[in-house]
Write a protein that holds these residues in place. Structure first.
Motif, PDB file in Angstrom:
ATOM      1  N   GLY A 166       7.653   6.171  -3.692  1.00 49.03           N
ATOM      2  CA  GLY A 166       7.995   7.471  -4.262  1.00 49.03           C
ATOM      3  C   GLY A 166       7.147   8.615  -3.759  1.00 49.03           C
ATOM      4  O   GLY A 166       7.519   9.789  -3.918  1.00 49.03           O
ATOM      5  N   SER A 167       6.011   8.327  -3.178  1.00 46.63           N
ATOM      6  CA  SER A 167       5.148   9.353  -2.604  1.00 46.63           C
ATOM      7  C   SER A 167       4.216   8.681  -1.598  1.00 46.63           C
ATOM      8  O   SER A 167       3.962   7.473  -1.705  1.00 46.63           O
ATOM      9  CB  SER A 167       4.328  10.048  -3.698  1.00 46.63           C
ATOM     10  N   PRO A 168       3.747   9.417  -0.612  1.00 47.98           N
ATOM     11  CA  PRO A 168       4.001  10.836  -0.362  1.00 47.98           C
ATOM     12  C   PRO A 168       5.391  11.067   0.236  1.00 47.98           C
ATOM     13  O   PRO A 168       5.955  10.164   0.855  1.00 47.98           O
ATOM     14  CB  PRO A 168       2.908  11.205   0.637  1.00 47.98           C
ATOM     15  N   ARG A 169       5.895  12.282   0.031  1.00 50.55           N
ATOM     16  CA  ARG A 169       7.192  12.659   0.584  1.00 50.55           C
ATOM     17  C   ARG A 169       7.133  14.075   1.127  1.00 50.55           C
ATOM     18  O   ARG A 169       6.521  14.952   0.507  1.00 50.55           O
ATOM     19  CB  ARG A 169       8.295  12.577  -0.481  1.00 50.55           C
ATOM     20  N   THR A 170       7.779  14.266   2.248  1.00 48.77           N
ATOM     21  CA  THR A 170       7.883  15.593   2.828  1.00 48.77           C
ATOM     22  C   THR A 170       8.936  16.400   2.063  1.00 48.77           C
ATOM     23  O   THR A 170       9.732  15.834   1.301  1.00 48.77           O
ATOM     24  CB  THR A 170       8.246  15.493   4.318  1.00 48.77           C
ATOM     25  N   PRO A 171       8.956  17.740   2.246  1.00 47.10           N
ATOM     26  CA  PRO A 171       9.876  18.587   1.473  1.00 47.10           C
ATOM     27  C   PRO A 171      11.342  18.214   1.578  1.00 47.10           C
ATOM     28  O   PRO A 171      12.108  18.403   0.626  1.00 47.10           O
ATOM     29  CB  PRO A 171       9.602  19.982   2.042  1.00 47.10           C
ATOM     30  N   ALA A 211       0.386   7.120   5.191  1.00 46.18           N
ATOM     31  CA  ALA A 211       0.908   6.136   4.241  1.00 46.18           C
ATOM     32  C   ALA A 211       1.636   5.011   4.972  1.00 46.18           C
ATOM     33  O   ALA A 211       1.537   3.830   4.608  1.00 46.18           O
ATOM     34  CB  ALA A 211       1.832   6.806   3.244  1.00 46.18           C
ATOM     35  N   ALA A 212       2.390   5.366   6.021  1.00 48.56           N
ATOM     36  CA  ALA A 212       3.097   4.348   6.797  1.00 48.56           C
ATOM     37  C   ALA A 212       2.111   3.420   7.503  1.00 48.56           C
ATOM     38  O   ALA A 212       2.324   2.202   7.561  1.00 48.56           O
ATOM     39  CB  ALA A 212       4.026   5.024   7.808  1.00 48.56           C
ATOM     40  N   LEU A 213       1.042   3.983   8.027  1.00 51.06           N
ATOM     41  CA  LEU A 213       0.022   3.158   8.683  1.00 51.06           C
ATOM     42  C   LEU A 213      -0.622   2.204   7.680  1.00 51.06           C
ATOM     43  O   LEU A 213      -0.862   1.033   7.984  1.00 51.06           O
ATOM     44  CB  LEU A 213      -1.043   4.055   9.315  1.00 51.06           C
TER      45      LEU A 213
END
Length: 370
Positions: free
Chosen positions: A345-350, A364-366
């Motif tokens: 659910g987070s982090p998320r870009t706009p 976060a992906a790393l």
């Protein structure tokens, strides 16, 4: 495997920003999984064209041809007339490198937003196989009396038996590969009882385009006869667009023309959460020249430099590149990392309703790769 040579074209707008994140993911996966590679940077795009007047010099194209694969960020610059970069870079590489398949997965990850009420990840999992070297994109045509009241513009759709058949055959092979996962998708119990494992749907307009799409229909039926385990289906393109919105679970593999594929894959991107999650591959299945992988969101000049572009499509494009070079397990791990970020659910870009930066989502992906 010998040293993998990866040509990198960051390109325009947000391209360099998302490419940087994609390469960071590649570095971590490669180190973990023992993939040796070399990055070969290319300065190709709008800024170079404005400065030098060069779009894609032959010397640069020759250097690209020597690569195994190409990772592209984005093409498109507000200071360059529409079509100059798109035709001079994207289409030229697709045609000259015989990247005759455009592969676009349409998969809704858990946690990604979907605009269709009541539909979830189990309903949206298809792949579009788009013919990439023919149709209206060959540039056949011209003007008569241009700029006058009698002006005539002609754009010719060109379809060859060889080009159509190889695209259709690729789609049926893709269906078989999806069947190997053991996922029978949306097939009904009756279809399964008949021995079908997957489905390939030809999307065309045979009732109006009675020459070009008659060729597509005949080739489709003949190739389908060689794949008794795959259910063949047909749908007009307008009906396909409606069905993608009302019943996306009906689709498994779609095979279609260059123009129709260009349109319906953007619709598919919306279904899977937006352009920021849409990856693609321009494939030369014969590997006589490099294939090219790119997020499909374009250069997005309105947000370029703000650090808020969604890097997940670029990361997913890296996963497709890993698949292409025989590292599917590594590619799967990248997709799982993206899935973990979205599920959290987070982090998320706009674009996904958040306020996080490109770098934060990449971090976060790393972390999810661990």
């Amino acid at each position: 495997m010998s040293l993998l040579k990866i040509g990198v074209i960051p390109g325009d707008g947000v391209g360099p920003e998302v490419t940087e994140v994609g390469l960071a993911v590649l570095e971590k996966v490669a180190k973990r999984d023992g993939l040796a590679y070399e990055l070969i940077p290319f300065d190709i795009g709008g800024e170079r064209y404005i400065k030098t007047g060069d779009v894609l010099p032959q010397s640069e194209q020759d250097r690209l041809r020597a690569c195994d694969v190409i990772l592209l960020g984005a093409v498109g610059h507000p200071g360059v007339a529409p079509g100059v970069l798109e035709k001079g870079i994207l289409l030229k590489l697709r045609f000259d490198f015989h990247q005759y398949i455009n592969l676009r997965p349409v998969r809704l990850f858990p946690g990604a937003p979907c605009p269709i009420t009541g539909k979830g990840p189990d309903d949206i999992d298809m792949v579009v196989v788009r013919e990439n070297n023919e149709d209206l994109y060959v540039g056949a045509g011209g003007f008569t009396y241009k700029g006058t009241s009698e002006e005539v513009a002609i754009q010719t759709s060109m379809n060859t038996r060889a080009g159509v058949e190889r695209c259709i055959r690729y789609a049926f092979e893709a269906a078989r590969k999806r069947a190997e996962r053991g996922d029978f998708g949306s097939l009904s119990a009756a279809d399964k009882a008949k021995g079908y494992k997957r489905q390939v749907t030809l999307v065309a307009k045979t009732n109006v385009l009675t020459f070009a799409h008659d060729l597509w229909m005949r080739a489709f039926n003949e190739v389908a006869a060689e794949y008794p385990d795959v259910k063949p289906a047909y749908m007009h393109v307008d009906a396909c667009c409606m069905r993608m919105v009302t019943n996306p679970e009906w689709f498994d593999v779609i095979v279609t023309t260059n123009m129709f594929g260009d349109i319906i894959t953007d619709l598919g991107a919306v279904l899977q959460g937006g352009m920021g999650l849409a990856a693609s591959g321009n494939l030369n299945p014969d590997k006589t020249a490099p294939s090219m992988f790119e997020p499909v969101h374009g250069s997005a000049p309105d947000i370029a430099g703000k650090g808020i572009a969604n890097p997940l499509a670029a990361i997913l494009s890296v996963a497709m590149m890993l698949d292409h070079v025989g590292r599917s397990e590594s590619g799967d791990s990248v997709r799982k990392a993206v899935a973990a970020v979205l599920a959290a659910g987070s982090p998320r870009t706009p674009d996904l309703g958040g306020k996080s930066s490109t770098a934060e989502v990449g971090k976060a992906a790393l972390a999810a790769l661990d």
